[in-house]
Design a protein around this motif. Structure first.
Motif, PDB file in Angstrom:
ATOM      1  N   LEU A  72     154.902  52.329 152.272  1.00 44.37           N
ATOM      2  CA  LEU A  72     155.629  53.106 151.271  1.00 44.37           C
ATOM      3  C   LEU A  72     155.813  54.554 151.685  1.00 44.37           C
ATOM      4  O   LEU A  72     156.829  55.181 151.373  1.00 44.37           O
ATOM      5  CB  LEU A  72     154.889  53.062 149.923  1.00 44.37           C
ATOM      6  CG  LEU A  72     154.902  51.727 149.163  1.00 44.37           C
ATOM      7  CD1 LEU A  72     153.902  51.781 148.009  1.00 44.37           C
ATOM      8  CD2 LEU A  72     156.297  51.407 148.654  1.00 44.37           C
ATOM      9  N   THR A  73     154.820  55.125 152.398  1.00 45.08           N
ATOM     10  CA  THR A  73     154.827  56.574 152.658  1.00 45.08           C
ATOM     11  C   THR A  73     154.966  56.939 154.131  1.00 45.08           C
ATOM     12  O   THR A  73     155.422  58.042 154.446  1.00 45.08           O
ATOM     13  CB  THR A  73     153.520  57.196 152.145  1.00 45.08           C
ATOM     14  OG1 THR A  73     152.408  56.659 152.889  1.00 45.08           O
ATOM     15  CG2 THR A  73     153.320  56.907 150.662  1.00 45.08           C
ATOM     16  N   LYS A  74     154.519  56.035 155.044  1.00 41.88           N
ATOM     17  CA  LYS A  74     154.474  56.333 156.490  1.00 41.88           C
ATOM     18  C   LYS A  74     153.642  57.581 156.784  1.00 41.88           C
ATOM     19  O   LYS A  74     153.888  58.305 157.742  1.00 41.88           O
ATOM     20  CB  LYS A  74     155.893  56.503 157.056  1.00 41.88           C
ATOM     21  CG  LYS A  74     156.738  55.247 156.986  1.00 41.88           C
ATOM     22  CD  LYS A  74     156.144  54.113 157.806  1.00 41.88           C
ATOM     23  CE  LYS A  74     157.002  52.864 157.725  1.00 41.88           C
ATOM     24  NZ  LYS A  74     156.410  51.733 158.494  1.00 41.88           N
ATOM     25  N   ASP A  75     152.624  57.814 155.953  1.00 43.67           N
ATOM     26  CA  ASP A  75     151.768  59.000 156.090  1.00 43.67           C
ATOM     27  C   ASP A  75     150.314  58.536 156.159  1.00 43.67           C
ATOM     28  O   ASP A  75     149.804  57.973 155.181  1.00 43.67           O
ATOM     29  CB  ASP A  75     151.971  59.937 154.898  1.00 43.67           C
ATOM     30  CG  ASP A  75     151.156  61.218 155.014  1.00 43.67           C
ATOM     31  OD1 ASP A  75     150.434  61.383 156.020  1.00 43.67           O
ATOM     32  OD2 ASP A  75     151.230  62.046 154.087  1.00 43.67           O
ATOM     33  N   PRO A  76     149.599  58.758 157.290  1.00 41.29           N
ATOM     34  CA  PRO A  76     148.193  58.347 157.380  1.00 41.29           C
ATOM     35  C   PRO A  76     147.315  58.963 156.296  1.00 41.29           C
ATOM     36  O   PRO A  76     146.345  58.353 155.847  1.00 41.29           O
ATOM     37  CB  PRO A  76     147.771  58.844 158.776  1.00 41.29           C
ATOM     38  CG  PRO A  76     149.034  58.984 159.538  1.00 41.29           C
ATOM     39  CD  PRO A  76     150.084  59.369 158.536  1.00 41.29           C
ATOM     40  N   PHE A  77     147.654  60.173 155.871  1.00 46.10           N
ATOM     41  CA  PHE A  77     146.845  60.839 154.847  1.00 46.10           C
ATOM     42  C   PHE A  77     146.880  60.075 153.528  1.00 46.10           C
ATOM     43  O   PHE A  77     145.917  60.100 152.759  1.00 46.10           O
ATOM     44  CB  PHE A  77     147.355  62.269 154.641  1.00 46.10           C
ATOM     45  CG  PHE A  77     146.518  63.083 153.696  1.00 46.10           C
ATOM     46  CD1 PHE A  77     145.196  63.356 153.974  1.00 46.10           C
ATOM     47  CD2 PHE A  77     147.065  63.578 152.520  1.00 46.10           C
ATOM     48  CE1 PHE A  77     144.414  64.109 153.104  1.00 46.10           C
ATOM     49  CE2 PHE A  77     146.303  64.335 151.647  1.00 46.10           C
ATOM     50  CZ  PHE A  77     144.975  64.597 151.942  1.00 46.10           C
ATOM     51  N   SER A  78     147.983  59.376 153.255  1.00 41.43           N
ATOM     52  CA  SER A  78     148.088  58.610 152.008  1.00 41.43           C
ATOM     53  C   SER A  78     147.076  57.471 151.981  1.00 41.43           C
ATOM     54  O   SER A  78     146.611  57.073 150.900  1.00 41.43           O
ATOM     55  CB  SER A  78     149.506  58.061 151.842  1.00 41.43           C
ATOM     56  OG  SER A  78     149.813  57.133 152.868  1.00 41.43           O
ATOM     57  N   ILE A  79     146.706  56.939 153.147  1.00 39.68           N
ATOM     58  CA  ILE A  79     145.671  55.902 153.214  1.00 39.68           C
ATOM     59  C   ILE A  79     144.322  56.503 152.824  1.00 39.68           C
ATOM     60  O   ILE A  79     143.545  55.905 152.084  1.00 39.68           O
ATOM     61  CB  ILE A  79     145.600  55.285 154.620  1.00 39.68           C
ATOM     62  CG1 ILE A  79     146.946  54.668 155.005  1.00 39.68           C
ATOM     63  CG2 ILE A  79     144.497  54.233 154.695  1.00 39.68           C
ATOM     64  CD1 ILE A  79     147.004  54.163 156.430  1.00 39.68           C
ATOM     65  N   GLY A  80     144.053  57.717 153.323  1.00 34.84           N
ATOM     66  CA  GLY A  80     142.809  58.388 152.982  1.00 34.84           C
ATOM     67  C   GLY A  80     142.662  58.635 151.493  1.00 34.84           C
ATOM     68  O   GLY A  80     141.565  58.579 150.942  1.00 34.84           O
ATOM     69  N   LEU A  81     143.774  58.890 150.818  1.00 34.46           N
ATOM     70  CA  LEU A  81     143.719  59.153 149.380  1.00 34.46           C
ATOM     71  C   LEU A  81     143.359  57.914 148.567  1.00 34.46           C
ATOM     72  O   LEU A  81     142.901  58.038 147.426  1.00 34.46           O
ATOM     73  CB  LEU A  81     145.061  59.722 148.900  1.00 34.46           C
ATOM     74  CG  LEU A  81     145.380  61.143 149.376  1.00 34.46           C
ATOM     75  CD1 LEU A  81     146.767  61.565 148.916  1.00 34.46           C
ATOM     76  CD2 LEU A  81     144.326  62.135 148.879  1.00 34.46           C
TER      77      LEU A  81
END
Length: 411
Positions: free
Chosen positions: A43-52
């Motif tokens: 959905l985001t293509k952002d690794p930081f979103s996994i951390g959240l």
């Protein structure tokens, strides 16, 4: 020396029902973790979103853990276990809304991600209770001489279900999509509840009106700080896994570095649990007889070195091997830590001690997921994993040099 007879322990029908229920619920949880990491990254293509994702769960889980330990010690455990079980079914069911109706409701990727974080926040509250309940029930179900056997079998059940959950999650996502994988997860949690219904009630040894909540929670914390073997093992777990949480970045490695796809992602996600399952099966046949404290420190350092190797690898098969090896070393440490905590904790305070233990576990795993996402954003994915593995080795060295009781621990 305590006898080791795992088959005899499994003859206990109630213990078998507890393990079977735990197998299905952990299977569902691991599939959910796999699904959420994949879904949010797509959905985001952002690794930081996994951390959240981890941060969304760990904040409520850690905040409620001490109170949860008090509630577990003061109340009937089977009832609490079932309440948490059905709470999970309801909360995960909410994820079906964006999964099935995102087109009709015109959800965009960020809106779905925020909704996922909100749901996971509330599952964190349920997790604060359900995490310590199962291990706190084991000593009342099995005899004390069989407790190390029960701890090993409990961990073996956890790891087998983890392996199956990670792998099945990736495969189901690849073949059937997020929507139907969620339905399978909810069904598995319901099946778990059917086995939990077969358990006998475990009533509290305390009278509620005689126990002050604050004093009760303080008693659990105080016991851990006075028992250096438990404190050392928990600190080792928390900080080592906090910095060694490379598994959180597997969706990024599978997608952008190793080009593995959903199926390869599922197997890579299960690799560490495959290693853990193999070593725990071996430990069931050839248990550790002495020097468990020293072994614990060595395997944690080795775990950190495997994480470094995984971060540097650019080959799928080599990454898989490093994760399997890390799982084998972590499996040894899980058995040793679990046995230390169970053997060193008296029954009347077990729920509170295991709740504090769950704080360490949840802090390390979920905060490790957040730390991995944050460091990946700051340093890049590869360097963040190498940094985490290096810090894990350093933590093992520091604990070895500052906690002689743990270093000399035998059971």
């Amino acid at each position: 020396m305590i006898s080791f007879t795992p088959l005899k322990t499994l003859q206990n029908v109630e213990f078998r029902n507890l393990l079977t229920g735990r197998f299905f619920i952990v299977l569902a949880f691991r599939m959910l973790a796999t699904l959420l990491g994949w879904w949010v990254y797509q959905l985001t293509k952002d690794p930081f979103s996994i951390g959240l994702i981890g941060l969304s769960e760990v904040i409520p889980a850690v905040s409620c853990a001490l109170y949860a330990g008090h509630v577990i010690d003061m109340n009937e455990k089977k009832r609490l276990l079932l309440i948490c079980n059905y709470a999970y079914i309801f909360l995960i069911g909410l994820l079906l809304i964006p999964a099935f109706f995102n087109v009709e409701m015109h959800f965009n990727g960020h809106e779905i991600t925020y909704f996922i974080y909100a749901v996971i926040f509330f599952t964190g509250i349920a997790r604060a209770f359900i995490g310590p309940i199962v291990p706190s029930m084991i000593p009342k179900i099995v005899k004390k001489e069989n407790l190390p056997n029960a701890v090993t079998l409990n961990q073996a059940t956890f790891l087998i279900s983890s392996v199956c959950g990670h792998a099945a999650g990736g495969l189901l996502i690849g073949y059937f999509g997020v929507q139907y994988t969620l339905i399978v997860i909810i069904s598995l949690i319901f099946i778990a509840s059917l086995f939990f219904w077969q358990l006998k009630q475990q009533h509290s040894e305390h009278k509620k009106e005689e126990v002050n909540v604050v004093e009760s929670m303080r008693e659990g914390i105080s016991y851990i700080f006075k028992t250096k073997e438990i404190l050392g093992a928990l600190c080792l777990d928390m900080f080592a896994v906090l910095f060694g949480g490379a598994v959180a970045m597997i969706p990024v490695f599978a997608t952008d570095i190793l080009d593995a796809g959903a199926e390869g992602f599922g197997l890579l996600n299960a690799a560490s649990d495959i290693g853990s399952m193999c070593i725990i099966t071996l430990l069931a046949i050839v248990p550790l007889r002495k020097n468990q404290g020293k072994i614990l420190l060595v395997v944690v350092a080795g775990f950190g070195l495997c994480i470094i190797g995984f971060g540097l690898s650019k080959l799928y098969w080599l990454s898989f091997i490093f994760l399997v090896m890390s799982g084998m070393l972590d499996g040894i440490s899980v058995v040793i830590r679990g046995t230390i905590v169970q053997l060193k904790t008296p029954d009347h305070i077990r729920g509170r001690v295991l709740s504090v233990n769950s704080i360490f576990i949840m802090s390390s795993n979920e905060m490790g997921q957040f730390e991995s996402g944050l460091m990946a954003k700051l340093l890049g994915v590869v360097r963040s994993v190498v940094f985490g593995g290096s810090m894990t080795v350093l933590v093992a060295i520091l604990v070895a040099s500052t906690n002689p009781k743990l270093r000399k621990m035998n059971y």
